[in-house]
Structure formats: C-alpha cells, structure tokens
Design an enzyme around this catalytic site. Structure first.
Site, PDB file in Angstrom:
ATOM      1  N   GLU A  81       0.844  -1.193   0.000  1.00 26.19           N
ATOM      2  CA  GLU A  81       0.000   0.000   0.000  1.00 26.19           C
ATOM      3  C   GLU A  81       0.881   1.244   0.000  1.00 26.19           C
ATOM      4  O   GLU A  81       0.408   2.342   0.251  1.00 26.19           O
ATOM      5  CB  GLU A  81      -0.959   0.007   1.183  1.00 26.19           C
ATOM      6  CG  GLU A  81      -0.328  -0.040   2.557  1.00 26.19           C
ATOM      7  CD  GLU A  81      -1.360  -0.002   3.674  1.00 26.19           C
ATOM      8  OE1 GLU A  81      -1.660   1.112   4.156  1.00 26.19           O
ATOM      9  OE2 GLU A  81      -1.854  -1.069   4.054  1.00 26.19           O
ATOM     10  N   CYS A 113      -3.779  -3.987   4.104  1.00 28.45           N
ATOM     11  CA  CYS A 113      -2.995  -5.060   4.728  1.00 28.45           C
ATOM     12  C   CYS A 113      -3.379  -6.453   4.235  1.00 28.45           C
ATOM     13  O   CYS A 113      -2.677  -7.422   4.526  1.00 28.45           O
ATOM     14  CB  CYS A 113      -3.142  -5.001   6.245  1.00 28.45           C
ATOM     15  SG  CYS A 113      -2.526  -3.466   6.961  1.00 28.45           S
ATOM     16  N   HIS A 240      -3.480 -11.248  11.573  1.00 28.20           N
ATOM     17  CA  HIS A 240      -2.967  -9.947  11.140  1.00 28.20           C
ATOM     18  C   HIS A 240      -2.668  -9.107  12.376  1.00 28.20           C
ATOM     19  O   HIS A 240      -3.482  -9.003  13.296  1.00 28.20           O
ATOM     20  CB  HIS A 240      -3.991  -9.251  10.253  1.00 28.20           C
ATOM     21  CG  HIS A 240      -3.707  -7.803  10.030  1.00 28.20           C
ATOM     22  ND1 HIS A 240      -2.504  -7.349   9.527  1.00 28.20           N
ATOM     23  CD2 HIS A 240      -4.460  -6.694  10.264  1.00 28.20           C
ATOM     24  CE1 HIS A 240      -2.529  -6.029   9.455  1.00 28.20           C
ATOM     25  NE2 HIS A 240      -3.704  -5.602   9.899  1.00 28.20           N
TER      26      HIS A 240
END
Length: 411
Positions: A81, A113, A240
C-alpha cells in the site's frame, strides 16, 4: 500438485526507535501505551523505500536457490500500500534488481494489509495453471509508513520492512489446506491514504471492523469445513498484527463470543497458541501487507518443531477484506526462515535512534517519496548510520531519483 511456501525471509530495516520514548517525545498519553503491546519499531530511512525493502527481503532467497533454480521463477507479485507510481508497478524494479529471467510475469497488488494474502493467493492460482512442474513464484509484501501519521497515536505502531515468500512445488514451510477458507468483505472507511500527505484513520471503526471480520470469516470457514473447531483443529493461530495488543484483544473477543470461555481459559489459550506469533511485531511494528507473514515468521522462530502442525491464519485489510484460512506447517519449517533459520539477528542488528534522530531522518525521507522528480540521496552515504549498517552489507538502497526514474545501488 502440492504447492506452498518453500522459504521465507524478511527485511526489517536497519534502525529502530523506542515506542515509549516516542510517546514521551510526542507528548502522547502514556495510558494508551500499554494497549499497543510494543517496545520498539523499525524506522524507514531516506535511502529505503518499498522497493529496496522488497529486494533486500528476497535477495537471500534467490542467492540460496542458485542460478538454475532461480530460473524456475516465472512470477513476481509485489503487494504494497506504499506504491511509488500510479502506473508503473514496484515489481518491475524488484524483478530487475534481483536479476531474474525476462521470461517472467510481474505485477503489483494493493488492498491495504490484505494485499500480502491476495498476492499469495494469486501466485498459487497462476502456478497451478503453469505447464512447468518446477515453476515457482516470488511473493513479496513490502511497505513503509507515510509522513502523514506523525504526531498521531497511529505513528508509534507503524513499522517498515518486507517479507518475501518463495512459492513452489516443495513447500518446506507451509501448505495451505485446499478449499479451507472463509472470507468476509464490505465497504468501510476505517483507514485510507487519499493523498501522499494525508492518512485517514478512524481507529475505533478500524478496530470494530477487524473484530467483525475475524468473527464472520471464521464463521464462513466453519461453514465450508465441516467439523472445524476453533480450539481443537489448530495447533496455533496467526492473526494480522497491526500491533501486538490488537491480536490479544481480537483473540479474547473471538473465544468469548464463539467458545464462551471464561477469562482464565482465554488467557491460557493465548499464551499457548498465539503469543509467540506477535513477538516480532512488538519489536518491529505494523508491516501492513506483510504483517500476517511476519507473525508467521515469529511463530516459526519461537516455536520450532520436528512435527507437522496445522495453523489457522487470519488476514485483514482496511476498506475492507478479510479471510480466515488454514494450512499445515512442514516438520522443521523453522529451518527455512531467514538467512540462517531465524530472523532474531535481523531484529537485534538495528541501530537504536533517539526520537530526535528519528525525526530528522523521517523528514529527510519525504524528499524521495511518491511523485518526487529529482532527488539525490548521496548525502546520506556520509552518515555514521550508513557506514555502520549499510556499507559493505550488500544491501540495495535508493541512490537518487532522476526525472521520476528511481535509481538504486548495492552497498
């Protein structure tokens, strides 16, 4: 054909700053420091960007393969990103500086993400369609923070670096369970980068979206995989990790809602199956698209095993997309992490910066960010940090930008 992750390596930057020191330096409320579960974060230096991070993560994997096997890489996918151009993908620079064959696909993917998982899924699908039985892919998730987070509560969690995955027919690290995934997505404005100098971050909304997606993607996984049990099916859970404290809270929320466990049982489960996956995040910070895969490295380094183990993984990307999926870690998978079977040395071998040094270097980084036309990074080769942590180390660094073209050099 069995396809999966054959080897993994990470580049975690060459400098770090203490997160508590940064809180004090910024005048942030220390009562919020403990919630992060962080001690240090990696610092993005002026000569580092998403390209150099990606190449430095992948180069040891290529060197270990040797020329003959490196020629089997027919795909390079870079997830980020932290793009540097609206059209030209980072993967073109990465492919070039790794010296890979020109008979190779190359592209860049973006979904906050979740991008690292999107890249891995794409690579596996393309390889399954390949006529070459020994075809491989290089999947690299690479990111660096923007300048817009400075002075916010978001800044202390933002790290820099990359994780490179070699994907192919000899999965000595991880084989994903075929068809075993559940996903959940909807439009939400929890975080965004609408311009180079602006981050939109709604921390509370992002936290709620993450928790909702974890719960719903797990429910979707359970519906697809009969008999799947959150506690009995997986030896470990890898989630995550925007910051270590988020993972602990998410694990608690999921087990409380789905398993109705009391607090002591949840704490014990976290300590046994989750805690080892967030150790590196507490030292490095959020690696955005690479976050989940740094957590995987952390687990492998902290929990080496001679036996195969099934793990559950959760990937989340703001905006949003999420996926709960699973796979089997190969026996001795830890031997194929990092240059020598561990990333611990890379975590330890970072120059400690004062918050004042961090501010100076971070400001200098802006000159070579997205949209820069002409910039010379030569002055940074005269610093003591460059002399001690780059010179002679065989790392790729950004040298200059000339008429928008980014030029790199090996140290």
């Amino acid at each position: 054909m069995a396809l999966g992750i054959e080897a993994v390596n990470a580049y975690l930057g060459r400098a770090r700053v203490g997160v508590r020191d940064l809180f004090l330096h910024r005048g942030l409320d220390l009562s919020r420091f403990g919630n992060l579960g962080m001690e240090q974060k990696s610092v993005a230096l002026p000569c580092e960007d998403a390209v150099s991070n990606a190449v430095n993560a992948a180069r040891p994997l290529i060197d270990r393969l040797g020329p003959e096997q490196a020629a089997t890489i027919e795909l390079v996918v870079v997830a980020t990103e932290s793009g540097l151009d609206f059209g030209k993908p980072l993967s073109t620079y990465v492919h070039h500086h790794l010296g890979l064959s020109r008979h190779c696909r190359s592209f860049e993917v973006k979904h906050a993400c979740y991008g690292g998982t999107a890249a891995l899924r794409s690579a596996l699908g393309i390889l399954r369609d390949s006529p070459a039985p020994d075809g491989r892919a290089l999947v690299i998730a690479t990111d660096a923070p923007s300048a817009a987070g400075r002075g916010t509560y978001w800044e202390p969690s933002e790290g820099t670096g990359a994780v490179a995955l070699l994907v192919g027919p000899d999965p000595r690290v991880l084989t994903l369970d075929p068809g075993a995934s559940g996903f959940h997505t909807y439009e939400v404005m929890d975080t965004a980068r609408p311009s180079l100098h602006e981050d939109v971050v709604d921390a509370d909304l992002s936290l709620l979206a993450y928790l909702d997606c974890l719960d719903q993607s797990w429910a979707a996984y359970q519906a697809r995989v009969p008999g799947a049990d959150l506690r009995a099916t997986f030896d470990h859970l890898v989630l995550h990790t925007p910051f270590a404290g988020m993972v602990k809270g998410a694990h608690r929320s999921l087990l409380r809602k789905r398993e109705h466990l009391p607090a002591p049982a949840i704490e014990a489960d976290y300590a046994t199956r989750v805690a080892s996956s967030v150790r590196y995040a507490s030292q490095v910070g959020n690696l955005f698209s690479a976050s989940l895969y740094l957590a995987l490295c952390s687990l492998l380094d902290a929990e080496p095993s001679q036996s195969a183990r099934r793990i559950g993984l959760f990937s989340y990307g703001s905006g949003c997309a999420s996926e709960f999926f699973s796979g089997v870690l190969a026996p001795e998978a830890h031997r194929h992490v990092g240059v020598d079977g561990s990333l611990a040395a890379a975590v330890d071998d970072r120059r400690a910066l004062t918050p004042q040094e961090y501010d100076t270097l971070s400001a200098d980084r802006d000159a070579a960010s997205f949209g820069s036309r002409d910039t010379d990074l030569a002055p940074h080769r005269e610093t003591s940090l460059y002399a001690s942590h780059f010179a002679g180390h065989g790392l790729l660094v950004l040298d200059r930008v000339r008429d928008y073209h980014r030029e790199y050099r090996w140290t």
